[in-house]
Write a protein that holds these residues in place. Structure first.
Motif, PDB file in Angstrom:
ATOM      1  N   ARG A 226       0.667  -0.976   0.068  1.00 29.33           N
ATOM      2  CA  ARG A 226      -0.215   0.156  -0.137  1.00 29.33           C
ATOM      3  C   ARG A 226       1.034   0.600  -0.182  1.00 29.33           C
ATOM      4  NH1 ARG A 226      -5.344  -0.303   2.504  1.00 29.33           N
ATOM      5  NH2 ARG A 226      -5.835  -2.620   3.668  1.00 29.33           N
ATOM      6  N   GLU A 227       0.601   2.136  -0.489  1.00 26.50           N
ATOM      7  CA  GLU A 227       0.840   3.313  -0.342  1.00 26.50           C
ATOM      8  C   GLU A 227       0.015   4.441  -0.505  1.00 26.50           C
ATOM      9  OE1 GLU A 227       4.541   4.465  -0.879  1.00 26.50           O
ATOM     10  OE2 GLU A 227       5.001   1.867  -0.875  1.00 26.50           O
ATOM     11  N   THR A 228       0.635   5.748   0.871  1.00 26.70           N
ATOM     12  CA  THR A 228      -0.953   6.331   0.924  1.00 26.70           C
ATOM     13  C   THR A 228      -0.478   7.421   1.422  1.00 26.70           C
ATOM     14  OG1 THR A 228      -1.648   4.496   2.614  1.00 26.70           O
ATOM     15  CG2 THR A 228      -2.584   6.986   2.832  1.00 26.70           C
ATOM     16  N   ALA A 229      -1.210   8.625   0.814  1.00 28.97           N
ATOM     17  CA  ALA A 229      -0.807   9.747   0.590  1.00 28.97           C
ATOM     18  C   ALA A 229      -1.666  11.038   0.850  1.00 28.97           C
ATOM     19  CB  ALA A 229       0.190  10.542  -0.872  1.00 28.97           C
ATOM     20  N   LEU A 230      -1.433  12.352   1.675  1.00 29.24           N
ATOM     21  CA  LEU A 230      -2.257  13.186   1.751  1.00 29.24           C
ATOM     22  C   LEU A 230      -1.267  14.668   0.970  1.00 29.24           C
ATOM     23  CD1 LEU A 230      -4.735  14.144   3.726  1.00 29.24           C
ATOM     24  CD2 LEU A 230      -2.906  15.538   5.020  1.00 29.24           C
ATOM     25  N   LEU A 271     -11.159  20.453  16.733  1.00 34.64           N
ATOM     26  CA  LEU A 271     -11.487  19.396  17.004  1.00 34.64           C
ATOM     27  C   LEU A 271     -11.988  18.047  18.164  1.00 34.64           C
ATOM     28  CD1 LEU A 271     -14.874  21.075  16.307  1.00 34.64           C
ATOM     29  CD2 LEU A 271     -13.810  21.616  17.916  1.00 34.64           C
ATOM     30  N   ILE A 272     -11.014  17.553  17.119  1.00 30.58           N
ATOM     31  CA  ILE A 272     -10.533  16.375  17.603  1.00 30.58           C
ATOM     32  C   ILE A 272      -8.707  16.282  18.140  1.00 30.58           C
ATOM     33  CG2 ILE A 272     -10.679  13.906  15.656  1.00 30.58           C
ATOM     34  CD1 ILE A 272     -12.409  14.843  16.221  1.00 30.58           C
ATOM     35  N   ASP A 273      -9.146  15.487  19.182  1.00 30.14           N
ATOM     36  CA  ASP A 273      -7.742  14.801  19.759  1.00 30.14           C
ATOM     37  C   ASP A 273      -7.333  14.855  19.384  1.00 30.14           C
ATOM     38  OD1 ASP A 273      -8.395  16.753  22.032  1.00 30.14           O
ATOM     39  OD2 ASP A 273      -9.676  14.751  22.922  1.00 30.14           O
ATOM     40  N   GLY A 274      -5.708  14.184  19.083  1.00 34.43           N
ATOM     41  CA  GLY A 274      -4.393  13.886  17.917  1.00 34.43           C
ATOM     42  C   GLY A 274      -4.500  14.178  16.554  1.00 34.43           C
ATOM     43  N   ALA A 275      -5.469  15.349  16.713  1.00 37.38           N
ATOM     44  CA  ALA A 275      -5.539  15.054  14.907  1.00 37.38           C
ATOM     45  C   ALA A 275      -4.266  16.401  14.877  1.00 37.38           C
ATOM     46  CB  ALA A 275      -6.725  15.558  14.087  1.00 37.38           C
ATOM     47  N   VAL A 317      -0.630  20.015  -7.139  1.00 40.06           N
ATOM     48  CA  VAL A 317      -0.787  19.705  -5.604  1.00 40.06           C
ATOM     49  C   VAL A 317       0.246  20.547  -5.411  1.00 40.06           C
ATOM     50  CG1 VAL A 317       0.638  18.250  -4.489  1.00 40.06           C
ATOM     51  CG2 VAL A 317      -0.784  17.231  -6.322  1.00 40.06           C
ATOM     52  N   THR A 318       0.229  21.810  -3.873  1.00 43.28           N
ATOM     53  CA  THR A 318       1.262  21.974  -3.246  1.00 43.28           C
ATOM     54  C   THR A 318       1.801  21.876  -2.419  1.00 43.28           C
ATOM     55  OG1 THR A 318      -0.360  22.819  -1.970  1.00 43.28           O
ATOM     56  CG2 THR A 318      -0.338  24.492  -4.429  1.00 43.28           C
ATOM     57  N   ASP A 319       1.390  21.033  -1.497  1.00 39.37           N
ATOM     58  CA  ASP A 319       2.707  19.767  -0.812  1.00 39.37           C
ATOM     59  C   ASP A 319       1.494  18.679  -0.723  1.00 39.37           C
ATOM     60  OD1 ASP A 319       4.469  19.523   0.609  1.00 39.37           O
ATOM     61  OD2 ASP A 319       2.923  21.239   2.749  1.00 39.37           O
ATOM     62  N   ALA A 320       2.943  17.361   0.002  1.00 40.95           N
ATOM     63  CA  ALA A 320       2.717  16.021  -0.005  1.00 40.95           C
ATOM     64  C   ALA A 320       2.921  15.676   1.303  1.00 40.95           C
ATOM     65  CB  ALA A 320       2.196  15.507  -1.472  1.00 40.95           C
ATOM     66  N   VAL A 321       2.820  15.036   1.391  1.00 40.96           N
ATOM     67  CA  VAL A 321       3.307  14.067   2.944  1.00 40.96           C
ATOM     68  C   VAL A 321       2.639  12.554   2.071  1.00 40.96           C
ATOM     69  CG1 VAL A 321       1.263  14.140   4.271  1.00 40.96           C
ATOM     70  CG2 VAL A 321       3.855  13.521   4.675  1.00 40.96           C
ATOM     71  N   LEU A 322       3.681  11.433   2.674  1.00 37.93           N
ATOM     72  CA  LEU A 322       3.847   9.969   2.288  1.00 37.93           C
ATOM     73  C   LEU A 322       3.522   9.369   3.253  1.00 37.93           C
ATOM     74  CD1 LEU A 322       4.628  10.915  -0.811  1.00 37.93           C
ATOM     75  CD2 LEU A 322       5.379   8.965  -1.388  1.00 37.93           C
ATOM     76  N   ALA A 323       2.583   8.078   3.923  1.00 41.70           N
ATOM     77  CA  ALA A 323       2.978   7.274   5.131  1.00 41.70           C
ATOM     78  C   ALA A 323       4.512   6.415   4.665  1.00 41.70           C
ATOM     79  CB  ALA A 323       1.855   6.724   5.197  1.00 41.70           C
ATOM     80  N   GLU A 324       5.391   6.138   5.854  1.00 40.98           N
ATOM     81  CA  GLU A 324       6.324   5.936   5.797  1.00 40.98           C
ATOM     82  C   GLU A 324       5.672   4.723   7.036  1.00 40.98           C
ATOM     83  OE1 GLU A 324       9.239   6.068   3.463  1.00 40.98           O
ATOM     84  OE2 GLU A 324       8.620   8.273   2.931  1.00 40.98           O
ATOM     85  N   SER A 325       5.183   4.389   7.284  1.00 47.16           N
ATOM     86  CA  SER A 325       4.522   2.973   8.395  1.00 47.16           C
ATOM     87  C   SER A 325       2.704   2.816   8.169  1.00 47.16           C
ATOM     88  CB  SER A 325       5.496   3.456   9.414  1.00 47.16           C
ATOM     89  OG  SER A 325       4.505   4.574  10.240  1.00 47.16           O
ATOM     90  N   GLU A 326       2.961   1.664   9.138  1.00 42.97           N
ATOM     91  CA  GLU A 326       1.309   1.588   8.979  1.00 42.97           C
ATOM     92  C   GLU A 326       0.961   2.375   9.814  1.00 42.97           C
ATOM     93  OE1 GLU A 326      -2.241   0.472   8.546  1.00 42.97           O
ATOM     94  OE2 GLU A 326      -0.880  -0.179   7.151  1.00 42.97           O
ATOM     95  N   GLN A 328       1.701   5.756  10.445  1.00 41.14           N
ATOM     96  CA  GLN A 328       1.620   7.210   9.710  1.00 41.14           C
ATOM     97  C   GLN A 328      -0.373   6.800   8.452  1.00 41.14           C
ATOM     98  OE1 GLN A 328       5.011   8.415   8.017  1.00 41.14           O
ATOM     99  NE2 GLN A 328       6.242   8.645   9.332  1.00 41.14           N
ATOM    100  N   ARG A 329      -0.413   5.594   8.070  1.00 43.89           N
ATOM    101  CA  ARG A 329      -1.010   5.437   7.736  1.00 43.89           C
ATOM    102  C   ARG A 329      -2.877   5.445   7.950  1.00 43.89           C
ATOM    103  NH1 ARG A 329      -3.849   0.843   6.709  1.00 43.89           N
ATOM    104  NH2 ARG A 329      -5.568   1.174   5.224  1.00 43.89           N
ATOM    105  N   GLN A 330      -2.318   4.797   9.117  1.00 43.88           N
ATOM    106  CA  GLN A 330      -3.679   5.220  10.402  1.00 43.88           C
ATOM    107  C   GLN A 330      -3.775   7.088  10.588  1.00 43.88           C
ATOM    108  OE1 GLN A 330      -3.228   2.242  12.840  1.00 43.88           O
ATOM    109  NE2 GLN A 330      -3.101   0.904  11.363  1.00 43.88           N
ATOM    110  N   SER A 331      -2.511   7.527  10.899  1.00 38.09           N
ATOM    111  CA  SER A 331      -3.015   8.981  11.444  1.00 38.09           C
ATOM    112  C   SER A 331      -3.333   9.653  10.396  1.00 38.09           C
ATOM    113  CB  SER A 331      -1.455   8.974  12.043  1.00 38.09           C
ATOM    114  OG  SER A 331      -0.658   8.497  12.643  1.00 38.09           O
ATOM    115  N   LEU A 332      -2.783   9.597   9.066  1.00 38.14           N
ATOM    116  CA  LEU A 332      -3.872   9.920   7.865  1.00 38.14           C
ATOM    117  C   LEU A 332      -5.313   9.612   7.489  1.00 38.14           C
ATOM    118  CD1 LEU A 332      -1.297  10.223   4.923  1.00 38.14           C
ATOM    119  CD2 LEU A 332      -1.643  12.074   6.904  1.00 38.14           C
TER     120      LEU A 332
END
Length: 479
Positions: A226-230, A271-275, A317-326, A328-332
């Motif tokens: 899997r690859e996930t990006a915001l 409004l969401i803790d941890g976000a 796209v003006t900026d992007a971040v790729l998840a480097e671990s599971e 980080q993927r779950q955080s996104l």
């Protein structure tokens, strides 16, 4: 006060079938079943019935049918449109599927899972994952929503762009009809041209034609890469162009493609803790893209980097971040999944679950935003959703400091304003949430004539006494 007691003979007969814990009548025990997740509808019920299997459910339904008692099927009670809430009369019983919670088989040859209706989507996902398989449906409420309710509402979710809605995943069903007869359609066949596809009639019927008690669900091989990006983007048009860029390279790799407006993202972060927004600065809009493949050595990272690299060079796209671990993927994904909860915490909100053709999405968001801001100054327009399949949750949050009740009193004006723009663009006023009781008033103008008449005839044929989830989907017949 409504009359909320069952006839003694019916009560005793139901206890005989379901056991003492299967019939709840104390208001302290039934109250939670009579309020929807959004707290828009507060009803009453004569009892909550909790059958443990199809046989018990069928016997209970037959008894209620014989006594002319309305029945409201309820799964995880996560409906956004009041589809599982009884009315205020207190005549109805709620039939909860939560005790029907067995996972029966997982078939690796057919790639299917046979489950009871009360199994939560998360539990079914976990069971499939433990055997190296994937149940591809994914929704924000998967920890509470159950399989029966998901099928009854034809839920969509994050992975519809690749796998389709719940309808595409249901190979077989078992359901209790309004008179207590059991409809056994538990076939794993992909080819079966033997008359009307009755299972497809039940999927999406929102519990108005029967209670789904068991299902055969289509599985897939689990992704091994899997690859996930915001991504930060400047506009819905940029998000749509980015989707086209990924689809041009490899449409089969796209697992999810989610849009989030800047307003909605700000509510999550506030409004969401941890976000936490893992980008350098806030943006007008965002995209969460996930690629997946069952091949462990698939070149998804190269695909992701190539498409995003070109998109950054072109200003798409003006900026992007790729998840480097599971983790980080779950955080996104947590950031995406908390949009509905954040809007709930921000105050009263009006949900517009709509779909339009992909090319019309930017025009829709722009026109609907301007119209709603003109209608209610200070309103917070917070769209997000499944842009890859044309489904936008065009949600409207009350102005800061406004009276929630006064805001909600204008819900029809807001929904109608949005719906008229959707209509002009060839869309639908309900993409995946259903009609429930919130949007029945829209049915005559959107689905009137022969279409609505056909629905009424189907309902009358299967439920002539109108006992199964009355008041949902179909508007009252004109006198």
């Amino acid at each position: 006060m409504p009359q909320t007691s069952l006839p003694p003979s019916l009560h005793d007969a139901l206890v005989q079938i379901l056991g003492p814990s299967g019939v709840l009548t104390n208001p302290a025990d039934t109250e939670a079943f009579c309020v929807d997740w959004r707290a828009l509808y507060h009803g009453h019920c004569a009892a909550v019935l909790r059958p443990a299997n199809t046989e018990e459910c069928a016997k209970a339904v037959a008894l209620c049918h014989a006594h002319n008692v309305p029945m409201v099927p309820q799964g995880g009670n996560t409906s956004m449109v009041g589809g599982a809430t009884p009315d205020s009369s207190g005549r109805a019983v709620v039939i909860s599927t939560t005790r029907m919670n067995q996972i029966h088989t997982i078939d690796h040859a057919d790639l299917t899972m046979t489950v009871d209706a009360g199994v939560t989507l998360k539990a079914a996902q976990d069971a499939a994952s433990a055997q190296g398989l994937l149940l591809p449906l994914s929704i924000s409420s998967e920890g509470s929503a159950d399989i029966g309710g998901i099928l009854a509402t034809n839920a969509g979710g994050n992975n519809t762009v690749r796998y389709g809605n719940a309808r595409e995943l249901a190979l077989g069903l078992q359901a209790v009809l309004p008179d207590g007869n059991v409809l056994n359609l538990m076939r794993k066949l992909r080819k079966d041209n033997t008359g009307y596809a009755l299972r497809q009639l039940l999927v999406g019927s929102e519990g108005t034609l029967g209670i789904i008690t068991q299902a055969v669900i289509q599985l897939q091989p689990a992704p091994r890469s899997r690859e996930t990006a915001l991504c930060a983007v400047e506009s819905p048009q940029a998000a749509l162009n980015l989707f086209a860029a990924f689809r041009k390279q490899d449409p089969s790799a796209i697992h999810a493609f989610e849009f989030m407006s800047g307003t909605s993202m700000a509510l999550v972060n506030g409004l969401i803790d941890g976000a936490t927004l893992p980008l350098e600065a806030p943006a007008p809009a965002y995209v969460l893209v996930e690629l997946a493949s069952p091949r462990a050595d698939d070149s998804l990272r190269s695909l992701m980097e190539d498409v995003l690299g070109s998109a950054l060079e072109d200003g798409l796209v003006t900026d992007a971040v790729l998840a480097e671990s599971e983790s980080q993927r779950q955080s996104l994904w947590m950031i995406r999944e908390e949009h509905a909860e954040a809007q709930k915490r921000a105050g009263a909100s009006v949900k517009n679950d709509v779909s339009v053709p992909l090319a019309a999405i930017p025009e829709f968001i722009e026109a609907a935003t301007k119209a709603c801001e003109a209608l209610i100054p200070g309103i917070r327009v917070a769209p997000f959703g499944h842009i890859g399949d044309g489904n936008i949750h065009f949600n409207l949050v009350q102005p800061e400091g406004a009276d929630p009740a006064a805001f909600l009193a204008q819900d029809h004006a807001m929904m109608d304003t949005v719906a008229e723009i959707v209509r002009k663009l060839g869309g639908s006023f309900s993409a995946e949430h259903g009609v429930g009781q919130l949007k029945t008033y829209m049915m005559p103008s959107w689905r009137g004539g022969a279409e609505l008449q056909a629905m009424r005839r189907i309902k009358a044929a299967l439920d002539p006494q109108d006992l199964m989830n009355p008041g949902k989907v179909l508007p009252p017949a004109q006198a």
